[in-house]
Design an enzyme around this catalytic site. Sequence first.
Site, mmCIF file in Angstrom:
data_model
loop_
_atom_site.group_PDB
_atom_site.id
_atom_site.type_symbol
_atom_site.label_atom_id
_atom_site.label_comp_id
_atom_site.label_asym_id
_atom_site.label_seq_id
_atom_site.Cartn_x
_atom_site.Cartn_y
_atom_site.Cartn_z
ATOM 1 N N HIS A 137 37.804 -19.118 -71.232
ATOM 2 C CA HIS A 137 37.857 -18.025 -71.016
ATOM 3 C C HIS A 137 37.953 -17.351 -72.326
ATOM 4 C CE1 HIS A 137 37.705 -17.549 -66.808
ATOM 5 N NE2 HIS A 137 38.631 -18.210 -66.727
ATOM 6 N N CYS A 175 14.365 -14.659 -65.211
ATOM 7 C CA CYS A 175 16.306 -14.296 -65.522
ATOM 8 C C CYS A 175 16.840 -15.328 -65.478
ATOM 9 C CB CYS A 175 16.625 -13.720 -64.099
ATOM 10 S SG CYS A 175 15.843 -15.297 -62.558
HETATM 11 C C1 PEP Z 1 17.970 -20.382 -63.512
HETATM 12 O O1 PEP Z 1 17.507 -21.147 -62.890
HETATM 13 O O2 PEP Z 1 16.875 -19.820 -64.412
HETATM 14 C C2 PEP Z 1 18.387 -18.743 -62.688
HETATM 15 C C3 PEP Z 1 18.277 -18.141 -62.799
HETATM 16 O O3 PEP Z 1 19.132 -19.722 -61.876
HETATM 17 P P1 PEP Z 1 20.145 -20.474 -61.720
HETATM 18 O O4 PEP Z 1 21.496 -20.122 -63.166
HETATM 19 O O5 PEP Z 1 21.254 -19.992 -61.028
HETATM 20 O O6 PEP Z 1 20.744 -21.367 -61.483
#
Ligand code: PEP
Length: 630
Positions: free
Chosen positions: A240, A561
């Site tokens: 943190h 993402c």
């Molecule tokens: C990924 O695997 O890139 C993703 C966005 O999902 P997580 O990080 O939640 O596994």
Amino acid sequence: MTRSSRSSTARSPAEGAHVASPGRRRGAESGSESSAATERQFQGEPVSPGFAIGPAFITGEDPTPEPDNCRSTLSPDQERERFSEAVGRSITQLTKLRGKLALLPEESQVEIGPLLDVYQRMLGPSRLQRGVMSRIDDGLTAEAAVHDETEALARVMLVPPDGEKLRGEDAAAAERRAGEFREVGRRLIRNLMRTPFLALGQFPDGAVLVAETLRPADAALIDPSRVAAVVLENGGTTGHTAIMLRALGIPSVIAVHGILNGLAEGTTLVIDGDTGRVICDPAPKTIRQARRHVSAYARERQQLGRLRRLSSRMASGEKIQLQANLELPAELPLIAQSGAAGIGLLRTEFLFINAETLPDEAAQYEIYSGVVSAMGSDPTTIRVLDWGGEKQSEALTRIGFSGDDEDNENPALGLRGIRLLLLHPTLLETQFAAILRASAKGPVQVLLPMITLAGEIVAAREIYERVARRLKRKGVEIGDPLPPLGAMIETPAAALTAEALARYVDFLAIGTNDLTMYTLATDRASAEVASLYDPLHPAVLTMISGVVTAALHERKPVSLCGEIAGDPRITPLLIGLGLRSLSMTASAVPRVKQVVRSSRYEDCHRLARRILAETEGEEIRRLLEEFREG
Ligand code: PEP
Ligand code: MG
């Protein structure tokens, strides 16, 4: 924090992390800058970018007052009253701290707000409160009760009931959670003993704070306009304190082993928060260079602040959608401030992770609808539960859902994500129902995690449509048309068959965190193989490129993402690979937007073509660096 007695004029020539000093070489070459001979360089972990120069202000950890008298001479009622007063004072302090949040940079708000929520929740009617009360009833003073209870809770976090050693991300999360209990305990004890919180009263403006360790609560109190930089001997990059320093925008380097060894108060330091380099007693030439970096960094921050309201259109006209990933609803107000155009990934695991019972449809609906309403006309992509692997949930284990049983030597290859949900369809039905109801409040997309087979999508869609029909029959309002259903592309199987999968879904979302792990056979949470975990590996990039092409053929939208979406150095490559939608941690949006606005598509495309022809990660990094430098 107090000033420590470490200050000394003695210099130790033998620091553990002391690396070769180019300053010394430069000094020797020029022959005119004699002080270069004293320049010493250290290498630590960079946790917050930026350049700074300033005199060292050395601080030591202020010890938590130890309750010295455990058995109370007061009645339990009186001790309870003292405890309640301390809780009240602690809540007031945290509320004041929250009030100060608005004055901090947006990134700080995003990071610190949720942490203050955690502290405040602990001070409400919680396990901690109940535990303290019961210890008071056993005859302890309130101080001792708080101390013992928060220590006990911290230990439970660090040592799971099965006695298995925690590793990687789990261990880091447990450390953080244990730290939160201890931090709340310290605050309560200080308030019970009326020991004031030590402020950085004597801190000279523009100095560099150097300490062995720094507590998150103290980090949160730092005024970023007064502190040039922070250098710590200890600490982990996911703790943190590191998160706070990053959020406060203070150039910071941690794990600088040996820095305090003989360091004198007031010694001039140069800190490079991008590379983790710290220079003590810099030569005049080093100082001149550092000053140029400091000015450039200050200009950059000013520009970033102005970006929030500007569009994320490239210099050549193409619009790039920049969205935020959301882990906790508490981050919500701050996502809007980041300038993100919606939520590209709402991870729903937070609803399950610390839950003792499963969240029912009503509880889930409340959360999802709150998020969707708050986002207004911006879309929210809600991913159904991605459980399994190393994650543990008491609620899920209790009713027989486990992604990590004893027979399973490779939990990441076991009952993860959609596999677990299809095995326990009531879980999926409940979640779909809550999401569908929330979709009446605004634009929603639904995302399926860990897809490897078209059959999984078919089965999930069947449940999805069945739940939608049931809700409609009952007259429950849901989104019309039905929210698009998409698949995460985060396994090599999904990436290599993306075109076929795309026919079964309305959109694709590339998850490079897992795609990298599964493609390179490298655990994303393991420090041992961290150097092999490379999302820029040609195999991963080839897959991303293939998925984008597949989506294009099938005319389905595709986004990315994973963590690389928030790395501005990689943005031109992702755009060049054909991506038009990226979802990232909220605080990364302005920097990425800056790169988007200053790039031309043709250049990005050319860069991507060159990089796809490369076979070495190092060369790929060099090309990205070259592109960045223009
Ligand atoms: C990924 O695997 O890139 C993703 C966005 O999902 P997580 O990080 O939640 O596994
Ligand atoms: Mg994933």
